[in-house]
Design a protein around this motif. Structure first.
Motif, mmCIF file in Angstrom:
data_model
loop_
_atom_site.group_PDB
_atom_site.id
_atom_site.type_symbol
_atom_site.label_atom_id
_atom_site.label_comp_id
_atom_site.label_asym_id
_atom_site.label_seq_id
_atom_site.Cartn_x
_atom_site.Cartn_y
_atom_site.Cartn_z
ATOM 1 N N SER A 70 0.628 -0.754 -0.484
ATOM 2 C CA SER A 70 -0.054 -0.041 -0.115
ATOM 3 C C SER A 70 0.783 1.267 -0.066
ATOM 4 O O SER A 70 0.774 2.165 -0.846
ATOM 5 C CB SER A 70 -0.180 -0.267 1.279
ATOM 6 N N SER A 71 2.016 1.349 1.457
ATOM 7 C CA SER A 71 3.180 2.812 0.877
ATOM 8 C C SER A 71 3.797 2.505 -0.408
ATOM 9 O O SER A 71 3.802 3.676 -1.231
ATOM 10 C CB SER A 71 3.721 1.487 1.827
ATOM 11 N N GLY A 72 4.044 1.455 -1.346
ATOM 12 C CA GLY A 72 4.109 1.666 -2.938
ATOM 13 C C GLY A 72 2.995 1.890 -3.166
ATOM 14 O O GLY A 72 4.119 3.152 -3.895
ATOM 15 N N PHE A 73 2.027 1.565 -3.525
ATOM 16 C CA PHE A 73 1.137 2.201 -4.591
ATOM 17 C C PHE A 73 1.677 4.183 -4.295
ATOM 18 O O PHE A 73 0.868 4.756 -5.355
ATOM 19 C CB PHE A 73 -0.174 1.316 -3.657
ATOM 20 N N PHE A 74 1.006 3.993 -2.671
ATOM 21 C CA PHE A 74 0.990 5.948 -2.644
ATOM 22 C C PHE A 74 2.016 6.585 -3.106
ATOM 23 O O PHE A 74 2.212 7.141 -4.019
ATOM 24 C CB PHE A 74 0.933 6.054 -1.170
ATOM 25 N N MET A 75 3.283 5.436 -2.990
ATOM 26 C CA MET A 75 4.438 6.047 -3.469
ATOM 27 C C MET A 75 4.395 6.786 -4.752
ATOM 28 O O MET A 75 5.170 7.658 -5.378
ATOM 29 C CB MET A 75 5.849 5.312 -3.080
ATOM 30 N N PHE A 92 0.501 15.339 0.319
ATOM 31 C CA PHE A 92 -0.054 14.140 0.346
ATOM 32 C C PHE A 92 -0.134 12.550 0.196
ATOM 33 O O PHE A 92 -0.002 11.632 1.613
ATOM 34 C CB PHE A 92 -1.898 14.418 0.153
ATOM 35 N N TYR A 93 0.209 12.475 -0.758
ATOM 36 C CA TYR A 93 0.924 10.651 -0.804
ATOM 37 C C TYR A 93 2.403 10.629 -0.084
ATOM 38 O O TYR A 93 2.266 9.322 -0.010
ATOM 39 C CB TYR A 93 0.761 10.842 -2.615
ATOM 40 N N PHE A 94 2.482 11.602 -0.399
ATOM 41 C CA PHE A 94 4.244 11.044 0.407
ATOM 42 C C PHE A 94 3.650 10.809 1.532
ATOM 43 O O PHE A 94 4.684 10.159 2.286
ATOM 44 C CB PHE A 94 5.220 12.769 0.985
ATOM 45 N N LYS A 95 3.136 11.993 2.880
ATOM 46 C CA LYS A 95 2.337 11.220 4.373
ATOM 47 C C LYS A 95 1.944 9.998 4.159
ATOM 48 O O LYS A 95 1.911 9.037 4.949
ATOM 49 C CB LYS A 95 1.538 12.195 4.623
ATOM 50 N N LEU A 96 0.911 9.282 3.246
ATOM 51 C CA LEU A 96 0.237 8.258 3.123
ATOM 52 C C LEU A 96 1.023 7.335 3.223
ATOM 53 O O LEU A 96 1.241 5.599 3.849
ATOM 54 C CB LEU A 96 -0.621 8.289 2.118
ATOM 55 N N THR A 97 2.350 7.537 2.669
ATOM 56 C CA THR A 97 4.235 6.747 1.740
ATOM 57 C C THR A 97 4.505 6.162 3.157
ATOM 58 O O THR A 97 4.302 5.019 3.630
ATOM 59 C CB THR A 97 4.307 7.076 1.628
ATOM 60 N N MET B 1 -5.463 9.690 -9.786
ATOM 61 C CA MET B 1 -5.375 8.239 -9.650
ATOM 62 C C MET B 1 -4.636 7.552 -10.693
ATOM 63 O O MET B 1 -5.938 7.610 -11.912
ATOM 64 C CB MET B 1 -5.214 7.856 -8.396
ATOM 65 N N LYS B 2 -3.461 7.135 -11.412
ATOM 66 C CA LYS B 2 -3.660 6.141 -12.404
ATOM 67 C C LYS B 2 -4.325 4.913 -12.245
ATOM 68 O O LYS B 2 -4.072 4.301 -11.331
ATOM 69 C CB LYS B 2 -2.476 5.808 -13.137
ATOM 70 N N LYS B 3 -5.480 4.792 -13.938
ATOM 71 C CA LYS B 3 -5.724 3.149 -13.823
ATOM 72 C C LYS B 3 -5.265 2.216 -13.357
ATOM 73 O O LYS B 3 -5.576 1.506 -12.857
ATOM 74 C CB LYS B 3 -7.162 3.310 -14.623
ATOM 75 N N SER B 4 -3.395 1.905 -14.370
ATOM 76 C CA SER B 4 -2.830 1.184 -14.349
ATOM 77 C C SER B 4 -2.297 1.279 -12.951
ATOM 78 O O SER B 4 -1.728 -0.184 -12.702
ATOM 79 C CB SER B 4 -1.771 1.634 -15.107
ATOM 80 N N LEU B 5 -2.269 1.642 -12.139
ATOM 81 C CA LEU B 5 -1.445 2.207 -10.681
ATOM 82 C C LEU B 5 -2.224 1.561 -9.679
ATOM 83 O O LEU B 5 -1.951 0.779 -9.082
ATOM 84 C CB LEU B 5 -1.212 3.213 -9.464
ATOM 85 N N VAL B 6 -3.635 1.723 -10.172
ATOM 86 C CA VAL B 6 -4.426 0.998 -9.019
ATOM 87 C C VAL B 6 -5.175 -0.310 -9.358
ATOM 88 O O VAL B 6 -5.099 -1.082 -8.893
ATOM 89 C CB VAL B 6 -6.289 1.683 -9.063
ATOM 90 N N PHE B 7 -4.700 -0.605 -10.687
ATOM 91 C CA PHE B 7 -5.214 -1.945 -11.321
ATOM 92 C C PHE B 7 -3.709 -2.815 -10.690
ATOM 93 O O PHE B 7 -3.904 -3.462 -10.174
ATOM 94 C CB PHE B 7 -4.787 -2.310 -13.223
ATOM 95 N N THR B 8 -2.847 -2.362 -10.970
ATOM 96 C CA THR B 8 -1.223 -3.398 -10.252
ATOM 97 C C THR B 8 -1.579 -2.914 -9.068
ATOM 98 O O THR B 8 -1.520 -5.142 -8.584
ATOM 99 C CB THR B 8 -0.152 -2.578 -10.948
ATOM 100 N N TYR B 9 -1.927 -2.678 -7.921
ATOM 101 C CA TYR B 9 -2.054 -2.185 -6.369
ATOM 102 C C TYR B 9 -3.257 -3.484 -6.138
ATOM 103 O O TYR B 9 -2.651 -4.492 -5.508
ATOM 104 C CB TYR B 9 -2.139 -1.225 -5.348
ATOM 105 N N GLY B 10 -3.876 -3.538 -6.724
ATOM 106 C CA GLY B 10 -5.068 -4.557 -6.756
ATOM 107 C C GLY B 10 -5.088 -6.175 -6.967
ATOM 108 O O GLY B 10 -4.823 -6.673 -6.083
ATOM 109 N N LEU B 11 -3.970 -6.119 -8.259
ATOM 110 C CA LEU B 11 -3.461 -7.154 -8.389
ATOM 111 C C LEU B 11 -2.623 -7.670 -7.053
ATOM 112 O O LEU B 11 -2.475 -9.041 -7.012
ATOM 113 C CB LEU B 11 -3.261 -7.263 -9.627
ATOM 114 N N LEU B 12 -1.081 -7.618 -6.778
ATOM 115 C CA LEU B 12 -0.098 -6.989 -5.914
ATOM 116 C C LEU B 12 -1.196 -8.205 -4.402
ATOM 117 O O LEU B 12 -0.770 -8.142 -3.211
ATOM 118 C CB LEU B 12 0.229 -5.624 -5.373
#
Lengths: 193, 80
Positions: A70-75, A92-97, B1-12
Motif C-alpha cells: 500500500s505504501s509503495g502504491f501511494f509512493m 499528501f501521498y508522501f504522508k500516506l506512504t 490516480m492512474k488506473k494502471s497503478l490502481v489495477f497493479t495495486y489490486g493485483l498485488l
C-alpha cells in the motif's frame, strides 16, 4: 497541465537514477546471497527449520506485506502527482506512504517483542540467526527510507523549493527497493520451510 | 490516480492473499513452494515495472533485474 519529461530509454537515466539502481542491484544481490545461504542451511536441517518457521507469525508477515505494498502504491502516486506539478497532492501521498512505513515498523516491533518475550534470540538456532539478521537489516532500510521520505517531503513543500523530479524518483526508488526485498524475504522466511 | 497503478495495486493484494491461502493448502510440498515463489516473483516484477516505472527504462535494466530475480528464485527452488 504540464508534465515533466525525462528520456528514460537512455541507459544512463533509469527512473530513480543510475546510482540508485546500482545500489538496488547490490542490495538485491546481497540479500539474495543471504537467502540462498538460509535455504542451503535449511536443506541440511529440515526439521529444525520447519519447527522454527512455525514459531513465526505468518499473519503479521502477510499484513506487513499489505502495509508495504500500500505504501509503495501511494509512493507511485506521489511521483505521478509531482510530475504533474500537483505538489500538495504529491505531499499528501508522501504522508500516506510514510504511514504505511510506520505501520510496518509498529507491527514488526510487536513481532520482535513477542519473539524476545518467548526467549528467541540471535543464537537460538541457525534459522533464527538468519531471521534476526535478515529482518533486522531490512528494518534498517525501512527506517532509512522513512528518513529520506520525510527529508524529501519537507524539501518539496518549502517555498521556493529546489526539489526536482529526479530527487523524488530517487527517493521513491529507494522506498520501492524495501518492497522488493520484503517480497522475497517474506515467502522465504515465513512460508517455504 | 492512474488506473494502471490502481489495477497493479489490486493485483498485488490479490496475489498476496492467494499466496497466504496456498501456503496453508493441502498440496505436495514442492508444488506449494513453486507456486509461492512464482507468485512472489510476479509481485516483485509488478512493483519494479509498474510502481518503479521500469517499463519505461532501457531494456538493459529490465533484463538485468529479471535475470537477477530469475537466477535467485531458480537457485532457491533447486536447493529447497
Amino acid at each position: 497541465m504540464e508534465i515533466l519529461k525525462i528520456n528514460y530509454k537512455n541507459i544512463y537515466y533509469p527512473p530513480g537514477g543510475i546510482l540508485m539502481w546500482i545500489i538496488i542491484f547490490l542490495e538485491l544481490i546481497t540479500f539474495g546471497m543471504a537467502m540462498v545461504a538460509l535455504v542451503f542451511y535449511g536443506s541440511e536441517q529440515t526439521e529444525l527449520f520447519h519447527q522454527s518457521r512455525l514459531q513465526l507469525n505468518t499473519t503479521f508477515g502477510a499484513i506487513n506485506t499489505v502495509f508495504l505494498l500500500s505504501s509503495g502504491f501511494f509512493m507511485a502516486n506521489a511521483v505521478q502527482q509531482f510530475k504533474e506539478k500537483n505538489i500538495q497532492k504529491s505531499s499528501f501521498y508522501f504522508k500516506l506512504t510514510m504511514l504505511g512505513g510506520i505501520l510496518f515498523l509498529i507491527l514488526k516491533s510487536l513481532e520482535y517483542y513477542h519473539k524476545i518475550e518467548s526467549g528467541i534470540s540471535l543464537d537460538t538456532n541457525m534459522f533464527f540467526t538468519f531471521y534476526w539478521l535478515l529482518t533486522g537489516f531490512h528494518l534498517i532500510h525501512v527506517i532509512i527510507g522513512l528518513v529520506i521520505l520525510i527529508w524529501t517531503n519537507c524539501g518539496m513543500t518549502k517555498q521556493n523549493s529546489d526539489t526536482q523530479i529526479e530527487d523524488v524518483e530517487a527517493c521513491a526508488a529507494f522506498w520501492h527497493m524495501c518492497d522488493l526485498i520484503w517480497l522475497l524475504l517474506f515467502p522465504i522466511l515465513y512460508l517455504i520451510f | 490516480m492512474k488506473k494502471s497503478l490502481v489495477f497493479t495495486y489490486g493485483l498485488l493484494i490479490v496475489l498476496t492473499l492467494v499466496t497466504a491461502l496456498i501456503s496453508n493448502a493441502d498440496l505436495f510440498s514442492d508444488d506449494i513452494i513453486l507456486l509461492i515463489l512464482f507468485f512472489s516473483s510476479i509481485k516483485f516484477l509488478l512493483v519494479a515495472f509498474q510502481f518503479m516505472e521500469l517499463k519505461k527504462a532501457n531494456p538493459f535494466w529490465k533484463y538485468s533485474l529479471s535475470l537477477v530475480l530469475g537466477v535467485l528464485v531458480l537457485v532457491i527452488f533447486l536447493m529447497k
